[in-house]
Design a protein around this motif. Structure first.
Motif, mmCIF file in Angstrom:
data_model
loop_
_atom_site.group_PDB
_atom_site.id
_atom_site.type_symbol
_atom_site.label_atom_id
_atom_site.label_comp_id
_atom_site.label_asym_id
_atom_site.label_seq_id
_atom_site.Cartn_x
_atom_site.Cartn_y
_atom_site.Cartn_z
ATOM 1 N N PRO A 1 0.822 -1.210 0.000
ATOM 2 C CA PRO A 1 0.000 0.000 0.000
ATOM 3 C C PRO A 1 0.859 1.264 0.000
ATOM 4 C CG PRO A 1 -0.038 -1.071 2.150
ATOM 5 C CD PRO A 1 0.733 -1.967 1.228
ATOM 6 N N ALA B 1 2.314 5.528 4.617
ATOM 7 C CA ALA B 1 1.552 6.393 5.516
ATOM 8 C C ALA B 1 2.450 7.502 6.048
ATOM 9 C CB ALA B 1 1.008 5.562 6.666
ATOM 10 N N VAL C 1 -2.499 3.053 11.470
ATOM 11 C CA VAL C 1 -1.841 3.699 10.337
ATOM 12 C C VAL C 1 -2.582 4.998 10.029
ATOM 13 C CG1 VAL C 1 -1.224 3.445 7.915
ATOM 14 C CG2 VAL C 1 -1.151 1.449 9.435
ATOM 15 N N THR D 1 -2.648 8.527 7.550
ATOM 16 C CA THR D 1 -2.193 9.251 6.370
ATOM 17 C C THR D 1 -2.918 10.584 6.355
ATOM 18 O OG1 THR D 1 -1.931 7.148 5.215
ATOM 19 C CG2 THR D 1 -1.915 9.146 3.868
ATOM 20 N N THR E 1 -6.024 5.355 8.244
ATOM 21 C CA THR E 1 -6.179 4.594 7.001
ATOM 22 C C THR E 1 -6.162 3.085 7.215
ATOM 23 O OG1 THR E 1 -3.822 4.922 6.595
ATOM 24 C CG2 THR E 1 -5.334 6.402 5.478
ATOM 25 N N TYR F 1 2.841 -0.373 5.610
ATOM 26 C CA TYR F 1 2.570 1.018 5.257
ATOM 27 C C TYR F 1 3.757 1.947 5.513
ATOM 28 C CZ TYR F 1 -2.325 -0.407 5.048
ATOM 29 O OH TYR F 1 -3.497 -1.039 4.719
ATOM 30 N N THR G 1 7.882 7.825 6.451
ATOM 31 C CA THR G 1 6.887 7.493 7.469
ATOM 32 C C THR G 1 7.489 7.621 8.863
ATOM 33 O OG1 THR G 1 5.831 5.940 5.967
ATOM 34 C CG2 THR G 1 5.283 5.728 8.300
#
Length: 162
Positions: free
Chosen positions: A24, A27, A50, A52, A57, A69, A74
């Motif tokens: 994915p 984040a 997570v 974002t 998310t 993520y 991040t």
């Protein structure tokens, strides 16, 4: 029976590939090793969260799920098993009094009869027929006793008594 074997391998390959879906989008923030109450009967607790932007998310049952993520930028925080409550912003509002603070009279800034009439008029305009004023900010008696009209002057005026 020979034809069934290739179909089995085909189905297994599809299941394997779907579990290895593309990583994915990274984040902005990943909270690991925490305790989050989800209010879901199926999974009442999560271990990782997570975020974002300003949205949650993903809510993850394991840290490994959440690590998917993590990207180059991040921010990752290990909560050390502590409880976290996302989404609660304490502005110190007493919810049972919030309506009264909005609708009720604010007499903290009132220091004369005209101001009192104006503020009470504002509040009575919000009430329906037969409703009473029962709440509000009433602590202005200190300023009234000092004769303070809020103008910031040092000149002492005679106390105003409503």
């Amino acid at each position: 029976m020979r034809k069934a074997v290739p179909m089995f391998f085909f189905a297994a390959a599809i299941a394997f590939l779907s579990s290895c879906a593309a990583k994915p989008e990274p984040a902005d923030l990943v909270l690991l090793n925490g305790t989050f109450l989800t209010e879901s009967a199926a999974e009442p607790e999560a271990k990782a969260l997570v975020i974002t932007g300003d949205l949650i998310t993903a809510v993850c049952g394991t840290d490994d799920e959440a690590r998917r993520y993590v990207g180059e930028k991040t921010r990752v925080i290990d909560l050390g098993g502590k409880f976290a409550l996302p989404g609660l912003i304490d502005a110190h509002v007493h919810f049972n009094q919030a309506g009264a603070l909005i609708i009720g009279p604010n007499l903290l800034a009132v220091s004369n009869e005209a101001g009192l009439r104006t503020e009470i008029g504002r509040v009575t305009g919000l009430l329906g027929e037969g409703e009473w004023i029962t709440e509000g900010l009433w602590g202005a008696y200190e300023q009234w006793a000092l004769g303070d009209e809020g103008g910031g002057t040092k000149e002492k005026k005679s106390p105003w008594r409503p």
